[in-house]
Design a protein around this motif. Sequence first.
Motif, mmCIF file in Angstrom:
data_model
loop_
_atom_site.group_PDB
_atom_site.id
_atom_site.type_symbol
_atom_site.label_atom_id
_atom_site.label_comp_id
_atom_site.label_asym_id
_atom_site.label_seq_id
_atom_site.Cartn_x
_atom_site.Cartn_y
_atom_site.Cartn_z
ATOM 1 N N GLU A 14 1.897 -2.193 -10.388
ATOM 2 C CA GLU A 14 2.047 -0.852 -10.936
ATOM 3 C C GLU A 14 1.893 -0.889 -12.288
ATOM 4 O OE1 GLU A 14 5.748 0.901 -9.933
ATOM 5 O OE2 GLU A 14 6.707 -0.876 -9.958
ATOM 6 N N SER A 19 18.536 2.993 -2.544
ATOM 7 C CA SER A 19 17.621 4.254 -3.359
ATOM 8 C C SER A 19 18.290 4.102 -4.694
ATOM 9 C CB SER A 19 17.752 5.594 -2.746
ATOM 10 O OG SER A 19 17.068 6.428 -3.497
ATOM 11 N N THR A 58 14.932 10.020 -2.718
ATOM 12 C CA THR A 58 13.587 9.597 -2.106
ATOM 13 C C THR A 58 13.536 10.280 -0.770
ATOM 14 O OG1 THR A 58 13.340 7.707 -3.433
ATOM 15 C CG2 THR A 58 12.112 7.861 -1.427
HETATM 16 C C1 F6R Z 1 8.711 0.601 -8.003
HETATM 17 C C2 F6R Z 1 9.596 1.683 -7.655
HETATM 18 C C3 F6R Z 1 9.546 2.416 -6.383
HETATM 19 C C4 F6R Z 1 10.777 2.826 -5.873
HETATM 20 C C5 F6R Z 1 10.588 3.635 -4.688
HETATM 21 C C6 F6R Z 1 11.841 4.114 -4.199
HETATM 22 O O1 F6R Z 1 8.754 -0.118 -9.108
HETATM 23 O O2 F6R Z 1 10.240 2.049 -8.570
HETATM 24 O O3 F6R Z 1 8.789 1.526 -5.525
HETATM 25 O O4 F6R Z 1 11.518 1.604 -5.778
HETATM 26 O O5 F6R Z 1 9.753 4.983 -5.096
HETATM 27 O O6 F6R Z 1 12.428 4.903 -5.242
HETATM 28 P P1 F6R Z 1 14.265 4.964 -5.092
HETATM 29 O O7 F6R Z 1 15.055 3.519 -5.344
HETATM 30 O O8 F6R Z 1 14.732 6.011 -5.750
HETATM 31 O O9 F6R Z 1 14.581 5.432 -3.601
#
Ligand code: F6R
Length: 606
Positions: A486, A345, A350
């Motif tokens: 996106e 992450s 997340t």
């Molecule tokens: C796409 C993007 C999202 C994140 C996802 C997980 O460009 O940024 O798909 O990868 O929301 O977020 P993290 O990595 O913060 O857990």
Amino acid sequence: MCGIIGFTGKRDVKEILLHALETLEYRGYDSAGIAVKQQKSGKTEIFKCAGRVRELRALCDRSEISSECGIGHTRWATHGGVVNRNAHPHQVGKVTVVHNGIIENYKELIAYYKLESGLDSETDSEVAAALLNHFYEGDPVAAIRKAVTTLRGTFALVILFDDQPDTIYSVRNVSPIVATISEEGAILASDVTALCQFTNRYFVVPEYHILTMKPDSIRLENLKGECVEPEYLTVDWELNSSEKNGYPFYMEKEIMEQPDAILKTIDKRIVDGMPDFASDGVPDDLFTGCERICIVACGTAMHAGLILQSLVKRVLNMHIDVELASEFMYSDPVIDEKTLVIAVSQSGETIDTLEALKYARRHGAKGLAIINVKGSSIARESDYVLYTEAGPEIAVASTKAYTTQLAVMYLIVARMAYLKGIYSREQTGAFIAELRRVPEAMREVLAKRDEIHRIAGRVIEAKDLFMIGRGLDYSILMEGSLKLKEVSYIHSEAYASGELKHGPIALITQDTPVVAVVTQKKIRQKEISNIREVRSRGASVILFEKAELADEVSAEFAPCMLPDMQDEFMVMPASVALQLLAYYVSCDKGFDVDKPRNLAKVVTVE
Ligand code: F6R
């Protein structure tokens, strides 16, 4: 989701709040608002509106604000539409609140405590304000204590009480709050990027602890009223590293930063040419003791996991699953104490990834997190952490976080291969030497950005687009496709090119754009055949190909050449090309590249 800021000190608060909200806007941009304690009247006054922080700024500029204490919020709507009255802060009686998270039992609370008459919005957050006001009898901490024990769900609450001058209170469950104190005052925020303008030392407010901030002091206490010492962390991000530094968008800046970010991520973990996690405190038996690996992550981070999966199978010949974190707990995962769960992450916040990790650890697995933000919830929940050194990633579309996650994964594979005796010392050294070449290869792709910009012109009008490849190429195209959809709003699907003829090739018509990536020698011939199949149905093929593989056959497609690396490492330079493609399409369509519609950078709702 949602960005929160609070400051009390010896400086004009308006500019501090607005600047911080601009920095935090990537967490949500449906509405923005601030509440300040006006110096003249002592009253708490609210300024808020649906829309971006720039609209809030205009509103504030038209108003008289003189204050050194206030709170602010940028919203990613969950409960209630994007209208002024649903914007935060919410005020009920003597209490003003900003909130990040979801109060799950807000309806029951309204009914039980008869809060209905004090409510004006459709939000769950306003109920928290009403509840606090209901319990408030002159002792803010007592009211907060009562309120949080009745709330169910996730919350980061920042609170002003009308009759408590210059004082800000905060409490949280799951949703993050970090805080610090400097000579200029006390400040808190949803994430550390907003604090960088003051100091690089901060602490994470622990869950169910109450923070009381005054201009020259902070007090942290648990729900029993016992004082708790904050545990300070240091972030080594430059004070200006969350600025655009002359680039029109953060996404471009962050794409360009990748070679340096990769170097910073790997260099400290290479000792005498060998991968080494001693400075991270990650023991070797974590890798030697596990029988299977399971990766949990969302979105781009999950796509990074797909690359690790391919590498682990190819190099280590080991069982490894990649699970969408949001599906994980409900898919009866096979987990035991011999399972290593790797949570990936950028934000470390997340919620799906956090919950998946907690679930896996409850079932006996060991947790290793690959995280960008120090001290974040997932980092704290995990047994071990490997931090990526991407620095602040502000654009909603992830770029440098993805490639630095990959870099860490290559180090893991190399270390495991060495520990398991699959690679000799020389072979491990050679693998690491190739990894070290990645930044240079990325620079070669970055130098081709004008060519990629021209290629972007071929897809700008497309409604639908396909990205095709096999093996590792397919995995990076899944990420490339996510990136394109996106930021450009073009419907894009990544397909394993061998699967096309089992259905989706029906969608290929005259001039349908098809992006193909060919970097893997052993499957190249098959990939080229698949590309020909779509071309003979009228597709307009855009080919990115590893230079050394190109021949007179691929010359028909006028490929954009990718620099030569060993096949396993092509993922990283090829990803940069796909990021640039998405970026330029979005730019040329005139979109706000950094803040695509409906999205937020940090996803703290399930
Ligand atoms: C796409 C993007 C999202 C994140 C996802 C997980 O460009 O940024 O798909 O990868 O929301 O977020 P993290 O990595 O913060 O857990």
